[in-house]
Structures are given as C-alpha cells and as structure tokens.
Design a protein around this motif. Sequence first.
Motif, PDB file in Angstrom:
ATOM      1  N   GLN A 455      59.224  85.406  70.811  1.00 28.04           N
ATOM      2  CA  GLN A 455      58.626  84.298  71.551  1.00 28.04           C
ATOM      3  C   GLN A 455      57.320  83.828  70.922  1.00 28.04           C
ATOM      4  N   PHE A 458      56.959  80.532  68.849  1.00 31.56           N
ATOM      5  CA  PHE A 458      56.821  79.218  69.478  1.00 31.56           C
ATOM      6  C   PHE A 458      55.477  79.052  70.180  1.00 31.56           C
ATOM      7  N   SER A 461      53.814  76.560  67.466  1.00 36.61           N
ATOM      8  CA  SER A 461      54.648  75.436  67.031  1.00 36.61           C
ATOM      9  C   SER A 461      55.719  75.171  68.074  1.00 36.61           C
ATOM     10  N   LYS A 462      55.999  73.901  68.298  1.00 36.31           N
ATOM     11  CA  LYS A 462      57.049  73.525  69.226  1.00 36.31           C
ATOM     12  C   LYS A 462      58.401  73.943  68.658  1.00 36.31           C
ATOM     13  N   LYS A 463      59.250  74.457  69.531  1.00 36.12           N
ATOM     14  CA  LYS A 463      60.566  74.896  69.087  1.00 36.12           C
ATOM     15  C   LYS A 463      61.422  73.696  68.722  1.00 36.12           C
ATOM     16  N   THR A 464      61.802  73.612  67.464  1.00 37.80           N
ATOM     17  CA  THR A 464      62.665  72.541  66.970  1.00 37.80           C
ATOM     18  C   THR A 464      63.737  73.150  66.076  1.00 37.80           C
ATOM     19  N   LEU A 467      62.187  73.979  62.691  1.00 33.96           N
ATOM     20  CA  LEU A 467      61.437  75.231  62.666  1.00 33.96           C
ATOM     21  C   LEU A 467      62.376  76.425  62.606  1.00 33.96           C
ATOM     22  N   TRP A 471      62.834  79.249  59.672  1.00 37.66           N
ATOM     23  CA  TRP A 471      62.706  80.674  59.982  1.00 37.66           C
ATOM     24  C   TRP A 471      63.894  81.457  59.437  1.00 37.66           C
ATOM     25  N   THR A 517      67.589  81.239  72.388  1.00 39.30           N
ATOM     26  CA  THR A 517      66.190  81.389  72.792  1.00 39.30           C
ATOM     27  C   THR A 517      65.898  80.634  74.092  1.00 39.30           C
TER      28      THR A 517
END
Length: 522
Positions: A455, A458, A461-464, A467, A471, A517
Amino acid sequence: DPLPPPLPKKQLQRAESLPEQRSSQHCRGDPTPWAGSTLHSTPPPHLWQEEGAPSSIPPHNNPSWGPKKPLTKSQSLGEVVAWRSPQKAPSPSPAELTFGTADGELGQLLESPAGVRGVVLGCQAATLARLSARIQEDLMGSEERQQLLEVELAGKSWAALSTLEHEPCCESGDAWYFQVGFAFEQSQLVLAAKVPKPGCASLGLQSSLGVHCSIQRLIGRFTNRLPQQLVLPGSPGEQSRSPSREEPARPVLQVFISPEVPYQTLAGFVKGSHGLHRTSPGHYERLACLLLLQVCMGLEHLRVQKVGQGDLSPENLLLVQCPCPPQSQQSKEASLGLSLPRLLISSFFKVKDRQRSCSTSQEQDRTEGLAALSSPVADELKVGMLIYQILHVDISLEKALGFRSNRVPEIPSLSIYSTGLKRLAMLLLHRDPCKRVSIEQARSILQVLLWGPRQELFARSKKTLSLLQSWVEVKRALLLLKFAENSVGAVGSPGLEEWLCCQYFKEVTEHTLFQVTQALYA
C-alpha cells in the motif's frame, strides 16, 4: 543434354507472334516443367550461367518460351537475379537471444518498432519462463523420467518393493502412507505406498487430473494383501499379536504408488505450530500465505480439468519436504521449523454441476451454508475457513455465514500479513455468494500480500495503470538480478518459494494488479 538443332526461321517467327495472354496462362497454371522450375523455384543447373543469356532456355520445350526477347529476357534474367540476391535473415525473437547473439542480429532487432525497451522486456519474460521450468523440474522431477518410472511400475506388487519402515510415515483422513524403496535406473528410489482406509472412495479419479505441483500424483497401483510386517494403526488385533500365535490373514487392499512421500498433514502442522506462531509471527504468517497460495493454485488446476474437486480438509492436505531447500532456508527458517514444504491435495470427488446461487437471504444462507460445501462454489468457503484454521482462530462455517453483517471473527494483528489475511477471509466468506471473490482472485491477493505492490507504493503516487506497469517491469528486472547474484554466491539453488515468485511475475499484468489492489486495500 545436347541442345537440339535450331528451328526453322518460319517456326521461330510464329513463336514470336504468340499472344502475351497465352504466356501468362502458362506462368499461372500450366503444369509444365518450366512453369514450376524457373518462375517458382531454383533454376536448373544448366541455367547457372552469366546473366542475360536467353539462349540457354530451350525454345522447343514450350511454345511460349521461344526466343521472344522482351518476355524471355525480362523473366529469365529477373528470376536469376532474384535467385542470386541474398535474402535478408528474419530477426530473432527476444526469447531466442543470448549473450552470444551476433551483433548483426541484434541490430535488426533494435531497429524494430518495439525498440530497446521491447527487446529487454521480452528477454526478461522469456528468461523467467525458462527459470520457472527448470525449478519446477527440480521440485517434481523430469516428466520424461516420471513416465518411464510409471511404465516400470506397471504390473508390480509388494514383491518388487522394499519396505523401509514398518509404520506409516504419515496418516491422512482417508489413507495410510508407507515409505518403500524401488530399484530404478541403477538407483534406489524412495516412494510412498498409499493404502486407503476401509470405506474410503476409490482413487481412480486421480489418474485423470493431470500433473500439477499441488496435486498428488499416482504412478502405480495394484491390489494385494498387506505384508505382515506393515502395521496399520488402530487395526483390530494389532495390539494382541504375538510371535507365537499364527498370523491372521491380512485383508486384500488396493495400493497406490506416489513419487511424493508425505511427512505430515496440514492438520498436524497447525496443531503443532502454536508456539511458532507466537514467537515468530511474521515468518509463520508468511508461511501461511505460501501454503494457502499452493492450495489456490491446485484448485485452479482442478477447475481447468473439469473432472474432480479437491477435498480441502486439513487432514487430507499433505505436506512433502522439498528435495533441495535453499541454504538460506536451512540456516534461518529450518532451525525454526519454518521451511516451506510442498502442499498436495490428495483427496478428490467428482464435480457436481450446480449453479452459483445469488440469494442474499440470511435464512437461506443459514440453512444452505453447509449444503453448499458439496458444490464447486464451496472452494471459496473452504479456503476462507483454512485461513482461520492455519492462524489458530477457532470458527465454524455455520457461525461465519450466520452473522447478520459481513463481520467475521477477528484475526489478531501480529504481522504485516495479518490485515491482508483478515481481508481475504472476509471476501471469501461473504454472506452473498455473488460478492465472494473467486479462487483465482484469492490467489492473486495472496501473491500481492507476498510480493507486492504494498500500500505504501500509492502513498506518494496516484494508483494508475502506468505506475503498476512500471512497478512490474522494475520488479522483474530486480528478480532476475537476484537470481544472478545468488547463482555466484553461497545461497544455494532456488526452491519452492522462488518458483512461486517466478510464476507470479511471469504472468501478472498491471490490469490484474489494479483490480486486486482495489479489493485488498479498499
């Protein structure tokens, strides 16, 4: 062959005056030797001359191949030139690349639209697949060798096996297991003889379940009397037997041979691990996640086969020691009793074709909760119950489904895995069947709990999707670097946990991670 005498001039003029359409017809469909050899294949040896020699084509073989210079020269010369020109070799795929690949081939690949990034990502994916296959072979043995062993065991009975221990090495809910030896390829193999308990269903269904790391494999079977030296716990007359008395006749039993020798059931492991859970909660709950992951992967395999359903009773889930655990586990976790074993589903029954009910009625849930255990949907409920059992939380399925809210009994927060396991249990035991997560989703949640993303990714950084894609790519690269570093150190060969990790990063996508997620960190 010698060339024939030149044709009369009159015939030569008629050949030149033939219409163009007839020539094209021969090139398209006339089954003549020249139509197939000159236009569509390599020229015959007598045409291997300098370019621009139309006289090398015998005009008498086909009227359309007379010495008509525009047609003959353009086609014969053009085809010879095309045949002489070197063809460009196809670019290798990333899966075919090695450190020794020629720079010329690399150059072609780097000029492709995918570019350097596409080449690197493709190489990483191919390498992970190869590593995964090699580790799986180390864990389960060569498939070809297993098949040869199965052929060798055909028709064999107790006489071909040597008894290594008189008492069972493991007792499950439906069978006893004895260690036996078998001579194969100039070596003595240690196998397991599975003796079903009286009243248990036939195990013939297992032969059609395919091969999987979490499914018990049977490679031989026979029916015979149990040898006198083997002791069945709880059998009548075993305690009163004496050497002076005549040995009673042993029953005729069906016996199955398995290459995996279990040493314990999951029920026995959980019963004896209370102390480990208190003293090493982080290690123990990570081990719980890995065991549950193997259960989910085995269930997924069974659903693909559409033949049988696994019995998830802890008494019938077997634990098998891996052949070569990594030295890192031997030094740290083995001393704590936390080395990761293979988990095998060993008991099966046929799938019943029952549709998933979407009723939200609490009364129906109360009355049908236990009855649902006979349907394929029960897998989700059973895995949810396993979470509580492994974490030493006493709960019954009827009690879990009878709550008026979606609250389930509390799981103590002892490690970084506790909250995630509690969340997964709630999603698997949801009162509304339509809102329960599937076994596939449960497997993905366990993989995220074990290897991320966590967790905190995020938090800044905004979860996109971008991203998550980045990762995945970085983690794959770091995983391969870890394998490379360990290969030159004293860490030892990769084991079961490394294989499970490879399976995750070999298949995961940013789209799957986004959905998982969302459910896990909601």
